[in-house]
Enzyme design. Structure first.
Site, PDB file in Angstrom:
ATOM      1  N   CYS A   1       0.803  -1.237   0.000  1.00  0.00           N
ATOM      2  CA  CYS A   1       0.000   0.000   0.000  1.00  0.00           C
ATOM      3  C   CYS A   1       0.834   1.286   0.000  1.00  0.00           C
ATOM      4  O   CYS A   1       0.934   1.955  -1.013  1.00  0.00           O
ATOM      5  CB  CYS A   1      -0.949  -0.028   1.199  1.00  0.00           C
ATOM      6  SG  CYS A   1      -2.213  -1.295   1.031  1.00  0.00           S
TER       7      CYS A   1
HETATM    8  N1  LIG Z   1      -2.833  -5.950   1.119  1.00  0.00           N
HETATM    9  C1  LIG Z   1      -3.328  -4.928   1.812  1.00  0.00           C
HETATM   10  O1  LIG Z   1      -3.035  -4.744   2.993  1.00  0.00           O
HETATM   11  C2  LIG Z   1      -4.298  -3.947   1.163  1.00  0.00           C
HETATM   12  C3  LIG Z   1      -5.007  -3.066   1.981  1.00  0.00           C
HETATM   13  C4  LIG Z   1      -5.900  -2.178   1.403  1.00  0.00           C
HETATM   14  C5  LIG Z   1      -6.045  -2.167   0.019  1.00  0.00           C
HETATM   15  N2  LIG Z   1      -5.321  -3.021  -0.771  1.00  0.00           N
HETATM   16  C6  LIG Z   1      -5.535  -2.980  -2.225  1.00  0.00           C
HETATM   17  O2  LIG Z   1      -6.315  -4.113  -2.593  1.00  0.00           O
HETATM   18  C7  LIG Z   1      -5.923  -4.576  -3.910  1.00  0.00           C
HETATM   19  C8  LIG Z   1      -5.555  -6.042  -3.835  1.00  0.00           C
HETATM   20  O3  LIG Z   1      -4.407  -6.172  -3.025  1.00  0.00           O
HETATM   21  P1  LIG Z   1      -3.945  -7.559  -2.394  1.00  0.00           P
HETATM   22  O4  LIG Z   1      -2.916  -7.226  -1.389  1.00  0.00           O
HETATM   23  O5  LIG Z   1      -5.114  -8.373  -2.001  1.00  0.00           O
HETATM   24  O6  LIG Z   1      -3.262  -8.233  -3.679  1.00  0.00           O
HETATM   25  P2  LIG Z   1      -2.660  -9.701  -3.742  1.00  0.00           P
HETATM   26  O7  LIG Z   1      -1.487  -9.609  -4.646  1.00  0.00           O
HETATM   27  O8  LIG Z   1      -2.507 -10.277  -2.378  1.00  0.00           O
HETATM   28  O9  LIG Z   1      -3.794 -10.580  -4.435  1.00  0.00           O
HETATM   29  C9  LIG Z   1      -4.352 -10.307  -5.631  1.00  0.00           C
HETATM   30  C10 LIG Z   1      -4.860 -11.611  -6.243  1.00  0.00           C
HETATM   31  O10 LIG Z   1      -5.439 -11.254  -7.497  1.00  0.00           O
HETATM   32  C11 LIG Z   1      -5.141 -12.275  -8.438  1.00  0.00           C
HETATM   33  N3  LIG Z   1      -5.311 -11.729  -9.776  1.00  0.00           N
HETATM   34  C12 LIG Z   1      -4.450 -10.966 -10.500  1.00  0.00           C
HETATM   35  N4  LIG Z   1      -5.011 -10.656 -11.685  1.00  0.00           N
HETATM   36  C13 LIG Z   1      -6.237 -11.225 -11.714  1.00  0.00           C
HETATM   37  C14 LIG Z   1      -7.292 -11.264 -12.675  1.00  0.00           C
HETATM   38  N5  LIG Z   1      -7.196 -10.623 -13.832  1.00  0.00           N
HETATM   39  N6  LIG Z   1      -8.397 -11.966 -12.368  1.00  0.00           N
HETATM   40  C15 LIG Z   1      -8.512 -12.630 -11.202  1.00  0.00           C
HETATM   41  N7  LIG Z   1      -7.544 -12.632 -10.253  1.00  0.00           N
HETATM   42  C16 LIG Z   1      -6.428 -11.928 -10.507  1.00  0.00           C
HETATM   43  C17 LIG Z   1      -3.731 -12.675  -8.092  1.00  0.00           C
HETATM   44  O11 LIG Z   1      -3.433 -13.987  -8.581  1.00  0.00           O
HETATM   45  C18 LIG Z   1      -3.750 -12.611  -6.559  1.00  0.00           C
HETATM   46  O12 LIG Z   1      -4.052 -13.864  -5.970  1.00  0.00           O
HETATM   47  C19 LIG Z   1      -4.785  -3.660  -4.342  1.00  0.00           C
HETATM   48  O13 LIG Z   1      -5.276  -2.632  -5.153  1.00  0.00           O
HETATM   49  C20 LIG Z   1      -4.263  -3.093  -3.031  1.00  0.00           C
HETATM   50  O14 LIG Z   1      -3.656  -1.833  -3.211  1.00  0.00           O
HETATM   51  C21 LIG Z   1      -4.470  -3.918  -0.223  1.00  0.00           C
END
Ligand SMILES: NC(=O)c1ccc[n+]([C@@H]2O[C@H](COP(=O)([O-])OP(=O)(O)OC[C@H]3O[C@@H](n4cnc5c(N)ncnc54)[C@H](O)[C@@H]3O)[C@@H](O)[C@H]2O)c1
Length: 450
Positions: A293
């Site tokens: 983030c």
């Molecule tokens: N991790 C955090 O603490 C957090 C907190 C708040 C917001 N966010 C936001 O949430 C979003 C997701 O983050 P995350 O940490 O969960 O990511 P992540 O990398 O943990 O997981 C994302 C998942 O999406 C899958 N993916 C990628 N492309 C895809 C597609 N086209 N179709 C289906 N699945 C697909 C990946 O294989 C992966 O398993 C980001 O925008 C991030 O900035 C994250």
């Protein structure tokens, strides 16, 4: 959703008034019957979201392009708090969860939540490829009556560009045929003291009726929803929050240097300042800022502004300082080694903490890893200890494996970057020098700060 419900959605469009934003924090009410919800992207955010919706009684479809991720979920081998692991076990054993790697599976759902990653590339430019791909497949398989909610942190304008406009090109108008909203995620991994359900959620709809549908959908995931006036306002809120945090963390690190110069403990100062009940928000210094983030999201705000010629010098300097922080830790480590008469090529350094923060197994943008890479470049032999991160690969391609017994590994210097709750630190007393980049250790012996 039934055809009748879809028609009702169409008839209701544009007639539900939006409350003024300042009065818009309300307890969401779920719809009378639970919809079937698809969650696209089952990572740190998507999987807990899916489990919250499943726990509330919804039929759920978890979609992820990574078969490896799906296998890990099926094997329960995922980095989740204990409560969520138990909920995952229950969900896997029941009838209301389906997992799929096929994007077309969204067509079976009444509602779709998109939570795919929005990273930056090696040059720190936003890389929205996963987001574009996920939105394109959601649009391709969308059907009338669906509610589509984007939750990934992204550029202002993304929801309109990647969902509203291409849906309209397919003949599906937001607010008439489908509901479209943006509701950024605020999950805080690794801190069990925060009740995620109690954290309010910001939401902006393409129309008032879109917002209503999204409120109903997200009701099981949060106790409060704060509705803003537009998709763009919701997108900017998330970017503002995390850029605010980046600026404050960069300042906390700068002030730690000031405190070092004055011989004062920076944590004591922040704690004292935080006794002021208004106008101060505690941010603590550290070895750098990691995770998916804070070191990433501000670029989704800043890159388009830079392209448009809008000046953002404070945020720009903060992000440069954040990028430079691990190198400053490594430089201090090399200076300490030299002071101890150890040349980099002969030096052995153990880093304590490879996750980006305590309590998680996530090493994305990890300060510990960036410090290791800097030291590796200087010729230092680097080892690390982190019970939650079994191995990492440095930018140079070296695979490092966590030391099971760090006390048995010879080290000229230990650098403490993140202390997992289960990490024992007694052995540090026998290391010739310790660089505490967490500013939290109280050790007998030679303890140094950045
Ligand atoms: N991790 C955090 O603490 C957090 C907190 C708040 C917001 N966010 C936001 O949430 C979003 C997701 O983050 P995350 O940490 O969960 O990511 P992540 O990398 O943990 O997981 C994302 C998942 O999406 C899958 N993916 C990628 N492309 C895809 C597609 N086209 N179709 C289906 N699945 C697909 C990946 O294989 C992966 O398993 C980001 O925008 C991030 O900035 C994250």
């Amino acid at each position: 959703m039934s055809e009748a419900q879809a028609l009702a959605l169409a008839a209701d469009a544009d007639v539900v008034p939006v409350a003024p934003a300042r009065e818009a924090t309300i307890a969401p009410v779920p719809p009378p019957s639970q919809p079937c919800v698809a969650v696209v992207g089952l990572g740190y955010v998507g999987l807990p979201t899916l489990l919250a919706l499943h726990g509330a009684g919804s039929e759920t479809i978890g979609i992820d392009v990574s078969e490896r991720r799906l296998q890990a979920i099926r094997a329960r081998a995922v980095d989740l708090p204990a409560g969520d692991v138990a909920r995952l076990g229950d969900a896997l054993g029941g009838e209301r969860l389906r997992l799929s790697s096929i994007p077309a599976a969204v067509a079976a759902a009444d509602a779709v939540i998109v939570c795919v990653p929005t990273p930056v590339d090696a040059q720190r430019r936003p890389d929205p490829r996963a987001l574009r791909a996920a939105c394109a497949s959601v649009v391709e398989h969308a059907r009338p009556g669906q509610a589509l909610v984007l939750t990934s942190t992204t550029f202002v304008g993304s929801t309109r560009e990647l969902l509203v406009a291409p849906l309209a090109a397919r003949g599906l108008a937001a607010g008439r045929d489908v509901a479209v909203a943006f509701a950024p995620e605020r999950i805080l991994p690794g801190d069990p003291s925060v009740d995620q359900h109690a954290v309010p959620r910001v939401l902006g709809g393409a129309t008032p009726d879109c917002a209503r549908r999204a409120r109903e959908l997200l009701a099981p995931t949060t106790a409060l929803i704060h509705e803003v006036s537009s998709l763009e306002a919701a997108e900017l809120t998330k970017l503002y929050e995390n850029t605010f945090r980046a600026v404050n963390l960069a300042f906390a690190n700068e002030m730690a240097g000031v405190c070092g110069h004055l011989g004062i403990d920076p944590v004591e100062i922040v704690d004292a300042a935080a006794t002021k009940p208004y106008g101060f928000l505690a941010h603590y210094p550290g070895p750098g800022v990691g995770g998916h983030c804070i070191p990433v999201d501000p670029y989704y705000l800043l890159a388009p502004l830079r392209a448009a010629g809008v000046a953002t010098p404070i945020a720009d300097h903060a992000m440069d300082a954040i990028v430079a922080r691990p190198a400053a830790v490594a430089a201090r480590a090399l200076a300490l080694l030299r002071l101890g008469g150890v040349a980099p090529a002969q030096a052995r350094v153990t880093i304590v903490g490879m996750a980006y923060k305590p309590g998680v197994a996530d090493a994305r943008e990890s300060p510990g890893l960036h410090v290791a890479e800097q030291l590796e470049r200087a010729g230092v032999a680097v080892a690390y200890h982190d019970p939650r991160v079994p191995s990492v690969r440095t930018a140079a391609g070296t695979e490092l494996r966590s030391l099971e017994h760090p006390e048995a590994a010879p080290a000229d210097l230990a650098i403490v970057t993140a202390v997992q709750p289960e990490t024992q630190l007694g052995w540090l007393a026998d290391v010739p020098a310790v660089l505490d980049a967490t500013y939290r250790l109280a050790l007998d012996g030679p303890l140094h700060r950045v």
